[in-house]
Design a protein around this motif. Structure first.
Motif, PDB file in Angstrom:
ATOM      1  N   LEU A  83       0.833  -1.194   0.000  1.00 34.31           N
ATOM      2  CA  LEU A  83       0.000   0.000   0.000  1.00 34.31           C
ATOM      3  C   LEU A  83       0.870   1.247   0.000  1.00 34.31           C
ATOM      4  O   LEU A  83       1.910   1.296   0.646  1.00 34.31           O
ATOM      5  CB  LEU A  83      -0.934   0.008   1.207  1.00 34.31           C
ATOM      6  N   ILE A  84       0.421   2.247  -0.730  1.00 34.96           N
ATOM      7  CA  ILE A  84       1.155   3.498  -0.865  1.00 34.96           C
ATOM      8  C   ILE A  84       0.641   4.479   0.191  1.00 34.96           C
ATOM      9  O   ILE A  84      -0.560   4.729   0.274  1.00 34.96           O
ATOM     10  CB  ILE A  84       0.951   4.107  -2.271  1.00 34.96           C
ATOM     11  N   PHE A  85       1.556   5.019   0.989  1.00 32.57           N
ATOM     12  CA  PHE A  85       1.178   5.936   2.068  1.00 32.57           C
ATOM     13  C   PHE A  85       1.952   7.233   1.986  1.00 32.57           C
ATOM     14  O   PHE A  85       3.072   7.280   1.479  1.00 32.57           O
ATOM     15  CB  PHE A  85       1.431   5.285   3.437  1.00 32.57           C
ATOM     16  N   ILE A  86       1.331   8.283   2.517  1.00 29.56           N
ATOM     17  CA  ILE A  86       1.962   9.590   2.611  1.00 29.56           C
ATOM     18  C   ILE A  86       2.306   9.839   4.072  1.00 29.56           C
ATOM     19  O   ILE A  86       1.433   9.774   4.935  1.00 29.56           O
ATOM     20  CB  ILE A  86       1.028  10.700   2.091  1.00 29.56           C
ATOM     21  N   ASP A  87       3.566  10.092   4.349  1.00 27.33           N
ATOM     22  CA  ASP A  87       4.017  10.412   5.700  1.00 27.33           C
ATOM     23  C   ASP A  87       3.684  11.875   5.968  1.00 27.33           C
ATOM     24  O   ASP A  87       4.301  12.777   5.414  1.00 27.33           O
ATOM     25  CB  ASP A  87       5.517  10.169   5.819  1.00 27.33           C
ATOM     26  N   GLU A  88       2.673  12.083   6.803  1.00 32.14           N
ATOM     27  CA  GLU A  88       2.194  13.440   7.074  1.00 32.14           C
ATOM     28  C   GLU A  88       3.263  14.323   7.712  1.00 32.14           C
ATOM     29  O   GLU A  88       3.245  15.533   7.548  1.00 32.14           O
ATOM     30  CB  GLU A  88       0.948  13.400   7.956  1.00 32.14           C
ATOM     31  N   ASN A  89       4.183  13.741   8.434  1.00 26.66           N
ATOM     32  CA  ASN A  89       5.239  14.530   9.075  1.00 26.66           C
ATOM     33  C   ASN A  89       6.309  14.979   8.079  1.00 26.66           C
ATOM     34  O   ASN A  89       7.007  15.954   8.333  1.00 26.66           O
ATOM     35  CB  ASN A  89       5.886  13.743  10.208  1.00 26.66           C
ATOM     36  N   SER A  90       6.440  14.270   6.970  1.00 28.40           N
ATOM     37  CA  SER A  90       7.475  14.594   5.987  1.00 28.40           C
ATOM     38  C   SER A  90       6.966  15.442   4.824  1.00 28.40           C
ATOM     39  O   SER A  90       7.753  16.116   4.166  1.00 28.40           O
ATOM     40  CB  SER A  90       8.081  13.308   5.413  1.00 28.40           C
ATOM     41  N   CYS A  91       5.669  15.397   4.539  1.00 25.47           N
ATOM     42  CA  CYS A  91       5.103  16.106   3.391  1.00 25.47           C
ATOM     43  C   CYS A  91       5.326  17.609   3.549  1.00 25.47           C
ATOM     44  O   CYS A  91       5.041  18.191   4.594  1.00 25.47           O
ATOM     45  CB  CYS A  91       3.612  15.809   3.267  1.00 25.47           C
ATOM     46  N   ILE A  92       5.835  18.234   2.482  1.00 21.24           N
ATOM     47  CA  ILE A  92       6.097  19.675   2.509  1.00 21.24           C
ATOM     48  C   ILE A  92       5.037  20.463   1.741  1.00 21.24           C
ATOM     49  O   ILE A  92       5.131  21.679   1.604  1.00 21.24           O
ATOM     50  CB  ILE A  92       7.503  20.011   1.964  1.00 21.24           C
TER      51      ILE A  92
END
Length: 163
Positions: A83-92
């Motif tokens: 599954l493809i996830f977005i790391d909310e802490n890293s997203c700019i």
């Protein structure tokens, strides 16, 4: 094969129940507490309603995700379960993933700390639902969780009922 949510446009009425179910699942809310106009209640899918077409758009969990390749900080990653996830802490919040997604499944949304970040369907895997809440809650059964088994059955049905 990766799992993803498929929307049958012949059944979808554009009611937005998938968005409500998604919000309920991710924020542990009751139906009466869901406010689709509250930007901090982020649905990970999006319903589009046009006179000629109604459809719910979800991430396709691509094998080679262009959104992940486009992310300049590596905030989008593929987990061991594919599954493809977005790391909310890293997203700019650069929006490169939005531009790269060929399905329009990645959108920008505000978060509680004031940032705007990328968001997309995560199949509700890390929620109490454990499976896509939108699929369970669709009143017209327009949504299906596609995996190896359901895809084979769907293709067989199409082959038998075509020609």
């Amino acid at each position: 094969m990766n799992q993803f949510v498929y929307c049958d446009v012949n059944l979808c009425i554009g009611c937005g129940m998938c968005e409500r179910q998604c919000i309920m699942s991710h924020y542990d809310l009751k139906m009466t507490d869901v406010k689709l106009n509250d930007p901090l209640q982020r649905a990970r899918c999006k319903t589009y309603r046009q006179p000629e077409l109604k459809v719910a758009v979800h991430c396709k969990q691509c094998e080679n995700p262009s959104c992940m390749a486009a992310c300049p900080v590596g905030a989008i990653h593929k987990r061991d379960d594919k599954l493809i996830f977005i790391d909310e802490n890293s997203c700019i919040g650069c929006r490169e993933c939005v531009l790269a997604c060929p399905f329009g499944a990645v959108r920008m949304a505000p978060v509680a700390d004031g940032r705007v970040m990328a968001t997309k369907c995560d199949l509700c895997v890390d929620t109490k639902a454990g499976t896509p809440a939108c699929v369970k809650g669709c009143p017209k059964k327009a949504l299906t969780l596609m995996n190896d088994e359901t895809l084979k059955a769907w293709l067989l049905y199409k082959q038998e009922h075509s020609a």
